[in-house]
Design an enzyme around this catalytic site. Structure first.
Site, PDB file in Angstrom:
ATOM      1  N   ARG A  47       1.015   1.186  18.600  1.00 49.39           N
ATOM      2  CA  ARG A  47       1.928   1.071  17.446  1.00 49.39           C
ATOM      3  C   ARG A  47       2.134  -0.401  17.089  1.00 49.39           C
ATOM      4  NH1 ARG A  47       6.889   0.616  18.200  1.00 49.39           N
ATOM      5  NH2 ARG A  47       7.110   2.160  19.844  1.00 49.39           N
ATOM      6  N   TYR A  99       4.854   3.060 -10.532  1.00 46.32           N
ATOM      7  CA  TYR A  99       4.464   4.287  -9.829  1.00 46.32           C
ATOM      8  C   TYR A  99       5.735   5.111  -9.610  1.00 46.32           C
ATOM      9  CZ  TYR A  99       2.387   7.297  -6.266  1.00 46.32           C
ATOM     10  OH  TYR A  99       1.941   8.381  -5.558  1.00 46.32           O
ATOM     11  N   ASP A 170       1.972  -4.567  -7.109  1.00 43.88           N
ATOM     12  CA  ASP A 170       1.217  -3.377  -6.706  1.00 43.88           C
ATOM     13  C   ASP A 170      -0.149  -3.485  -7.389  1.00 43.88           C
ATOM     14  OD1 ASP A 170       0.062  -0.859  -6.468  1.00 43.88           O
ATOM     15  OD2 ASP A 170       1.966   0.214  -6.625  1.00 43.88           O
ATOM     16  N   LYS A 195      -6.455   4.909  -2.584  1.00 45.73           N
ATOM     17  CA  LYS A 195      -7.140   4.979  -3.868  1.00 45.73           C
ATOM     18  C   LYS A 195      -8.490   4.258  -3.783  1.00 45.73           C
ATOM     19  CE  LYS A 195      -3.342   7.099  -4.870  1.00 45.73           C
ATOM     20  NZ  LYS A 195      -2.180   6.474  -5.475  1.00 45.73           N
TER      21      LYS A 195
HETATM   22  C1  LIG Z   1      -0.885   6.225  -5.022  1.00 45.67           C
HETATM   23  C2  LIG Z   1      -0.103   5.021  -5.395  1.00 45.67           C
HETATM   24  C3  LIG Z   1       0.965   4.578  -4.597  1.00 45.67           C
HETATM   25  C4  LIG Z   1       1.423   5.332  -3.363  1.00 45.67           C
HETATM   26  O1  LIG Z   1       0.458   5.445  -2.379  1.00 45.67           O
HETATM   27  P1  LIG Z   1       0.437   6.697  -1.336  1.00 45.67           P
HETATM   28  O2  LIG Z   1      -0.677   6.367  -0.413  1.00 45.67           O
HETATM   29  O3  LIG Z   1       0.230   7.924  -2.148  1.00 45.67           O
HETATM   30  O4  LIG Z   1       1.766   6.702  -0.644  1.00 45.67           O
HETATM   31  C5  LIG Z   1       1.625   3.436  -5.002  1.00 45.67           C
HETATM   32  N1  LIG Z   1       1.280   2.762  -6.126  1.00 45.67           N
HETATM   33  C6  LIG Z   1       0.265   3.160  -6.913  1.00 45.67           C
HETATM   34  C7  LIG Z   1      -0.074   2.383  -8.140  1.00 45.67           C
HETATM   35  C8  LIG Z   1      -0.459   4.308  -6.578  1.00 45.67           C
HETATM   36  O5  LIG Z   1      -1.452   4.717  -7.388  1.00 45.67           O
END
Ligand SMILES: *Cc1c(COP(=O)(O)O)cnc(C)c1O
Length: 371
Positions: A47, A99, A170, A195
């Site tokens: 961890r 998001y 982000d 993603k």
């Molecule tokens: C998918 C996404 C998130 C969140 O990620 P998870 O892995 O689903 O928790 C945050 N910001 C953006 C722009 C995203 O596309």
């Protein structure tokens, strides 16, 4: 070195004993101490730290041009890791179209004494007007979801810094291949590795890259270890395996998306196309300045309202009807029905995550579905 080379090699730890070319997966939860109590390889308990997690963190930090990174079990855990450094009384400025769960989490934090103001970040004057004495963090997201609007990262970071706040970005939709927010002034960059970085729709994860190893980085590292939302060694290995091909995939996603966007702009049954690569997109100039290519996400509005949009999504065969983005498979999604009753997304809008199939096949599928 060039970004393609960094993507292939950064963080690699092949097993010297076996002469392996690829890193092994270290499933061990615990690591042996020396007779004198030291940890000779730097690992104690998984961890706290693990070779696969270190490899992923080093690679993404190198790609973003940061000092260090902290990997989490999901994108939301990474976002919560950043918000975890806030204190009661702190104020956050975030985009109205961040998001969805980022906005929900910020609103939830009201009960911990952390307030958020949501603004249209394509208008820097609105960010400036929202600044307060307690403003600690300005959250940027660009391109945005699902309208692919563009925020001037350098402009917003400068406003944040002038107010003594930090700027976090982000960068999930762009990836470091298309856009490097730290170079534009951001202090932190966050990704859902779920993603484009993972890139094959087979691993959930998140990561934060910091420009400097300072108090802020230490606070996020503490949240990773104490909060415990850590990615498994296999998750880290899969995410890194995806990242090795990221520069070439982003090129393919961007080229395919540009071809699809061009086709859609010329289709009589399409009212509007949202893609920052199009010259008449309101954010095109800023995107051309801060991005290398325009990415793989395209949204469009059909004629005939919501019913028609849903019908088009129902008729595609190559595009899969599913949420999420960034994988090799193309996806189509009717956003308003995913977002629910409070959604401000036009109800005739379809969002496409353009994959790595041949663009002619994607265009043929959309052409048939549009009728
Ligand atoms: C998918 C996404 C998130 C969140 O990620 P998870 O892995 O689903 O928790 C945050 N910001 C953006 C722009 C995203 O596309």
């Amino acid at each position: 070195m060039n970004i393609e080379t960094i993507a292939v090699h950064a963080g690699e730890r092949p097993d010297r004993n076996a002469g392996s070319v690829i890193d092994p997966i270290y499933l061990s939860t615990t690591f042996e101490r020396d007779a004198d109590g030291d940890y000779p390889h730097g690992y104690m308990y998984s961890r706290n730290g693990n070779p696969n997690r270190d490899a992923l963190e080093e690679c993404l930090s190198a790609l973003e041009g940061g000092a260090a990174a902290v990997a989490f079990a999901s994108g939301m855990a990474a976002i919560a890791g950043i918000f975890g450094m806030l204190s009661p009384g702190d104020h956050v400025i975030a985009p109205i179209d961040s998001y969805y769960l980022t906005g929900v989490l910020l609103r939830d934090m009201g009960s911990w004494g952390i307030e958020a103001t949501f603004v249209d970040m394509t208008r820097p004057a609105d960010v400036e007007a929202a600044i307060r004495p307690g403003t600690r963090l300005v959250w940027v997201e660009t391109p945005t979801n699902p309208l692919l609007r563009i925020v001037d990262i350098a402009g917003v970071a400068a406003i944040a810094h002038a107010a003594g706040a930090i700027c976090a970005c982000d960068n999930t939709f762009a990836t470091p291949i298309l856009q490097r927010p730290l170079e534009l002034g951001a202090d932190l960059v966050m990704h859902a590795t779920t993603k484009y970085l993972g890139g094959h729709s087979d691993v959930v994860g998140g990561i934060v890259v910091a420009r400097e190893r300072g108090d802020m980085f230490d606070a996020i590292r503490r949240t990773q270890i104490r909060g415990g939302a850590v990615p498994s060694p296999f998750d880290c290995w899969l995410a890194l395996r995806g990242i090795r091909t990221l520069p070439y995939r982003m090129r393919g996603h961007s080229e395919n998306a540009a071809a699809v966007a061009d086709f859609l702009t010329r289709h009589a049954d399409v009212e509007r196309v949202h893609y920052p690569g199009l010259r008449d997109h309101p954010g095109h100039e800023i995107a051309a300045r801060q991005m290398k290519m325009f990415g793989g996400m395209v949204s469009f509005q059909t004629t005939g309202g919501a019913a028609r949009a849903v019908e088009v999504a129902a008729r595609t065969t190559l595009f899969t009807r599913a949420t999420s983005l960034g994988g090799v498979h193309s996806l189509i999604e009717h956003r308003a029905s995913i977002e629910g009753p409070g959604s401000s997304t036009p109800n005739n809008l379809l969002r496409l995550s353009i994959g790595l199939e041949h663009p002619d096949d994607l265009i043929a599928d959309l052409g048939r579905a549009l009728g």
